[in-house]
Design a protein around this motif. Structure first.
Motif, PDB file in Angstrom:
ATOM      1  N   GLY A  73       0.838  -1.191   0.000  1.00 33.18           N
ATOM      2  CA  GLY A  73       0.000   0.000   0.000  1.00 33.18           C
ATOM      3  C   GLY A  73       0.873   1.240   0.000  1.00 33.18           C
ATOM      4  N   TYR A  74       0.230   2.398  -0.100  1.00 34.88           N
ATOM      5  CA  TYR A  74       0.972   3.645  -0.299  1.00 34.88           C
ATOM      6  C   TYR A  74       0.346   4.801   0.465  1.00 34.88           C
ATOM      7  CZ  TYR A  74       2.216   0.703  -4.236  1.00 34.88           C
ATOM      8  OH  TYR A  74       2.603  -0.378  -4.996  1.00 34.88           O
ATOM      9  N   VAL A  75       1.213   5.681   0.959  1.00 38.56           N
ATOM     10  CA  VAL A  75       0.802   6.989   1.444  1.00 38.56           C
ATOM     11  C   VAL A  75       1.489   8.005   0.543  1.00 38.56           C
ATOM     12  CG1 VAL A  75       0.820   8.661   3.334  1.00 38.56           C
ATOM     13  CG2 VAL A  75       0.599   6.212   3.840  1.00 38.56           C
ATOM     14  N   PHE A  76       0.707   8.854  -0.090  1.00 43.48           N
ATOM     15  CA  PHE A  76       1.255   9.930  -0.911  1.00 43.48           C
ATOM     16  C   PHE A  76       1.357  11.177  -0.036  1.00 43.48           C
ATOM     17  CE2 PHE A  76      -0.610   7.016  -3.953  1.00 43.48           C
ATOM     18  CZ  PHE A  76       0.337   6.981  -4.969  1.00 43.48           C
ATOM     19  N   LEU A  77       2.578  11.596   0.242  1.00 43.77           N
ATOM     20  CA  LEU A  77       2.811  12.814   1.011  1.00 43.77           C
ATOM     21  C   LEU A  77       2.954  13.944   0.005  1.00 43.77           C
ATOM     22  CD1 LEU A  77       3.404  14.323   3.646  1.00 43.77           C
ATOM     23  CD2 LEU A  77       5.775  13.590   3.429  1.00 43.77           C
ATOM     24  N   THR A  78       1.922  14.780  -0.082  1.00 42.32           N
ATOM     25  CA  THR A  78       1.890  15.718  -1.204  1.00 42.32           C
ATOM     26  C   THR A  78       1.648  17.162  -0.825  1.00 42.32           C
ATOM     27  OG1 THR A  78       0.958  16.088  -3.418  1.00 42.32           O
ATOM     28  CG2 THR A  78      -0.576  15.385  -1.700  1.00 42.32           C
ATOM     29  N   ALA A  79       2.358  18.013  -1.528  1.00 47.50           N
ATOM     30  CA  ALA A  79       2.064  19.436  -1.531  1.00 47.50           C
ATOM     31  C   ALA A  79       0.900  19.666  -2.496  1.00 47.50           C
ATOM     32  CB  ALA A  79       3.295  20.213  -2.006  1.00 47.50           C
ATOM     33  N   GLU A  80       0.412  20.887  -2.524  1.00 46.79           N
ATOM     34  CA  GLU A  80      -0.623  21.246  -3.494  1.00 46.79           C
ATOM     35  C   GLU A  80      -0.095  22.385  -4.358  1.00 46.79           C
ATOM     36  OE1 GLU A  80      -4.871  23.424  -3.268  1.00 46.79           O
ATOM     37  OE2 GLU A  80      -4.772  21.496  -2.216  1.00 46.79           O
ATOM     38  N   TYR A  81       0.002  22.128  -5.658  1.00 45.93           N
ATOM     39  CA  TYR A  81       0.460  23.147  -6.596  1.00 45.93           C
ATOM     40  C   TYR A  81      -0.711  23.567  -7.470  1.00 45.93           C
ATOM     41  CZ  TYR A  81       5.361  21.772  -5.629  1.00 45.93           C
ATOM     42  OH  TYR A  81       6.572  21.515  -5.058  1.00 45.93           O
ATOM     43  N   ASN A  82      -1.101  24.825  -7.399  1.00 37.04           N
ATOM     44  CA  ASN A  82      -2.173  25.344  -8.256  1.00 37.04           C
ATOM     45  C   ASN A  82      -3.426  24.477  -8.221  1.00 37.04           C
ATOM     46  OD1 ASN A  82      -0.539  27.545  -9.171  1.00 37.04           O
ATOM     47  ND2 ASN A  82       0.541  26.103 -10.482  1.00 37.04           N
ATOM     48  N   HIS A  83      -3.841  24.121  -7.006  1.00 40.39           N
ATOM     49  CA  HIS A  83      -5.068  23.345  -6.766  1.00 40.39           C
ATOM     50  C   HIS A  83      -4.957  21.893  -7.221  1.00 40.39           C
ATOM     51  CE1 HIS A  83      -8.132  26.848  -6.191  1.00 40.39           C
ATOM     52  NE2 HIS A  83      -6.936  27.197  -5.762  1.00 40.39           N
ATOM     53  N   SER A  84      -3.758  21.364  -7.383  1.00 41.34           N
ATOM     54  CA  SER A  84      -3.626  19.975  -7.825  1.00 41.34           C
ATOM     55  C   SER A  84      -2.322  19.382  -7.318  1.00 41.34           C
ATOM     56  CB  SER A  84      -3.701  19.899  -9.358  1.00 41.34           C
ATOM     57  OG  SER A  84      -3.839  18.554  -9.772  1.00 41.34           O
ATOM     58  N   VAL A  85      -1.973  18.214  -7.874  1.00 44.79           N
ATOM     59  CA  VAL A  85      -0.775  17.501  -7.447  1.00 44.79           C
ATOM     60  C   VAL A  85       0.461  18.071  -8.141  1.00 44.79           C
ATOM     61  CG1 VAL A  85      -2.068  15.384  -6.990  1.00 44.79           C
ATOM     62  CG2 VAL A  85      -1.024  15.716  -9.220  1.00 44.79           C
ATOM     63  N   PRO A  86       1.631  17.956  -7.531  1.00 52.60           N
ATOM     64  CA  PRO A  86       2.855  18.385  -8.201  1.00 52.60           C
ATOM     65  C   PRO A  86       3.077  17.603  -9.498  1.00 52.60           C
ATOM     66  CG  PRO A  86       3.233  18.079  -5.851  1.00 52.60           C
ATOM     67  CD  PRO A  86       1.868  17.532  -6.141  1.00 52.60           C
ATOM     68  N   GLY A  87       3.612  18.287 -10.500  1.00 54.02           N
ATOM     69  CA  GLY A  87       3.803  17.674 -11.807  1.00 54.02           C
ATOM     70  C   GLY A  87       4.681  16.442 -11.775  1.00 54.02           C
ATOM     71  N   GLU A  88       5.743  16.462 -10.957  1.00 51.89           N
ATOM     72  CA  GLU A  88       6.634  15.313 -10.920  1.00 51.89           C
ATOM     73  C   GLU A  88       5.949  14.080 -10.343  1.00 51.89           C
ATOM     74  OE1 GLU A  88       6.960  18.302  -9.346  1.00 51.89           O
ATOM     75  OE2 GLU A  88       8.517  18.177  -7.791  1.00 51.89           O
ATOM     76  N   LEU A  89       5.007  14.290  -9.424  1.00 51.37           N
ATOM     77  CA  LEU A  89       4.263  13.146  -8.889  1.00 51.37           C
ATOM     78  C   LEU A  89       3.336  12.564  -9.952  1.00 51.37           C
ATOM     79  CD1 LEU A  89       3.375  11.243  -6.640  1.00 51.37           C
ATOM     80  CD2 LEU A  89       1.752  12.998  -5.899  1.00 51.37           C
ATOM     81  N   LYS A  90       2.615  13.427 -10.650  1.00 55.64           N
ATOM     82  CA  LYS A  90       1.711  12.930 -11.696  1.00 55.64           C
ATOM     83  C   LYS A  90       2.495  12.191 -12.773  1.00 55.64           C
ATOM     84  CE  LYS A  90      -2.368  12.586 -13.703  1.00 55.64           C
ATOM     85  NZ  LYS A  90      -2.103  11.916 -14.968  1.00 55.64           N
ATOM     86  N   ASN A  91       3.639  12.711 -13.147  1.00 61.76           N
ATOM     87  CA  ASN A  91       4.485  12.049 -14.134  1.00 61.76           C
ATOM     88  C   ASN A  91       4.911  10.663 -13.644  1.00 61.76           C
ATOM     89  OD1 ASN A  91       6.217  12.063 -16.611  1.00 61.76           O
ATOM     90  ND2 ASN A  91       7.855  12.027 -15.095  1.00 61.76           N
ATOM     91  N   ALA A  92       5.280  10.568 -12.375  1.00 61.51           N
ATOM     92  CA  ALA A  92       5.709   9.278 -11.818  1.00 61.51           C
ATOM     93  C   ALA A  92       4.552   8.277 -11.779  1.00 61.51           C
ATOM     94  CB  ALA A  92       6.281   9.483 -10.422  1.00 61.51           C
ATOM     95  N   ILE A  93       3.382   8.749 -11.376  1.00 63.62           N
ATOM     96  CA  ILE A  93       2.216   7.861 -11.325  1.00 63.62           C
ATOM     97  C   ILE A  93       1.864   7.362 -12.716  1.00 63.62           C
ATOM     98  CG2 ILE A  93      -0.273   7.789 -10.879  1.00 63.62           C
ATOM     99  CD1 ILE A  93       0.249   9.740  -8.541  1.00 63.62           C
ATOM    100  N   ASP A  94       1.921   8.238 -13.714  1.00 61.93           N
ATOM    101  CA  ASP A  94       1.547   7.855 -15.075  1.00 61.93           C
ATOM    102  C   ASP A  94       2.472   6.790 -15.652  1.00 61.93           C
ATOM    103  OD1 ASP A  94      -0.587   9.583 -15.064  1.00 61.93           O
ATOM    104  OD2 ASP A  94       0.440  11.176 -16.163  1.00 61.93           O
ATOM    105  N   GLN A  95       3.649   6.605 -15.076  1.00 64.50           N
ATOM    106  CA  GLN A  95       4.605   5.637 -15.598  1.00 64.50           C
ATOM    107  C   GLN A  95       4.515   4.281 -14.903  1.00 64.50           C
ATOM    108  OE1 GLN A  95       8.087   7.158 -17.409  1.00 64.50           O
ATOM    109  NE2 GLN A  95       7.915   9.086 -16.344  1.00 64.50           N
ATOM    110  N   ALA A  96       3.508   4.121 -14.065  1.00 64.03           N
ATOM    111  CA  ALA A  96       3.342   2.836 -13.374  1.00 64.03           C
ATOM    112  C   ALA A  96       1.861   2.590 -13.138  1.00 64.03           C
ATOM    113  CB  ALA A  96       4.089   2.846 -12.056  1.00 64.03           C
ATOM    114  N   TYR A  97       1.327   1.620 -13.805  1.00 63.59           N
ATOM    115  CA  TYR A  97      -0.084   1.262 -13.604  1.00 63.59           C
ATOM    116  C   TYR A  97      -0.182  -0.046 -12.813  1.00 63.59           C
ATOM    117  CZ  TYR A  97      -5.061   0.679 -14.729  1.00 63.59           C
ATOM    118  OH  TYR A  97      -6.417   0.552 -14.655  1.00 63.59           O
TER     119      TYR A  97
END
Length: 198
Positions: free
Chosen positions: A79-103
């Motif tokens: 399981g996972y805990v995502f420790l996240t900041a909020e950038y412009n009302h959403s997730v940081p770009g580097e996190l979204k990029n990382a998630i998109d590379q692993a399904y």
């Protein structure tokens, strides 16, 4: 029963990020448990390229060695805990990029969010929960939100005090979040094992 392995994914890579302080605090909370081990996954350590594959690994295997290393590391966890900041009302770009590379490593596993910022990362958390559903994950209800005046007590943007100053407020929800993660990780484990052996 062996202990669950839970990954704490740090969502930002900036030199001036705040994430390391709440990450250390959550490790202290998790260390009091006997049912799980919390391990940090820092996006800084993976040097992922921008997502450029023809499709996600739901449809075809990755070919980039850095992406494969990321996927293989994620697959180790229950399981996972995502420790996240909020950038412009959403997730940081580097996190979204990382998630998109692993399904596939995320499928049939629980996730939770520890958000921080002006509104406790609430909008980033909601976006992450929607992303998690698409990845066939089980988002848990409980999450930790470090925001407003409490955030300013411990952030370098404010008083930069120790996390002990907000412990009494955050700890109950952190404990509930980890309880929920443990329950869902154990509940989903037979389904993951069946899929792996099919």
């Amino acid at each position: 029963m062996s202990k669950l392995r839970i990954a704490l994914i740090l969502s930002t890579t900036r030199e001036t990020r705040f994430a390391d302080k709440p990450a250390a605090w959550l490790h202290e909370v998790a260390a009091e448990r006997d049912d799980m081990v919390l391990e940090t996954l820092d996006l800084r350590d993976f040097d992922l390229p921008f997502f450029a594959a023809p499709a996600s690994d739901l449809w075809m295997p990755a070919s980039d060695p850095k992406v494969i290393a990321w996927q293989e590391k994620l697959a180790e966890y229950d399981g996972y805990v995502f420790l996240t900041a909020e950038y412009n009302h959403s997730v940081p770009g580097e996190l979204k990029n990382a998630i998109d590379q692993a399904y596939m490593p995320f499928v049939r596993k629980p996730m939770a969010v520890f958000g921080y910022g002006g509104v406790g990362g609430a909008r980033a958390a909601e976006h992450l929960r929607g992303i998690a559903v698409e990845l066939q994950m089980a988002p848990v209800r409980a999450g930790v939100h470090l925001g407003g005046g409490e955030f300013m007590k411990v952030s370098p943007l404010g008083a930069n005090g120790p996390m002990s100053e907000v412990d009494a407020i955050l700890r109950p929800t952190a404990v509930t979040m980890l309880d929920d993660l443990a329950w869902w990780a154990n509940a989903l484990k037979p389904a993951r094992e069946a899929a792996a052996s099919a």
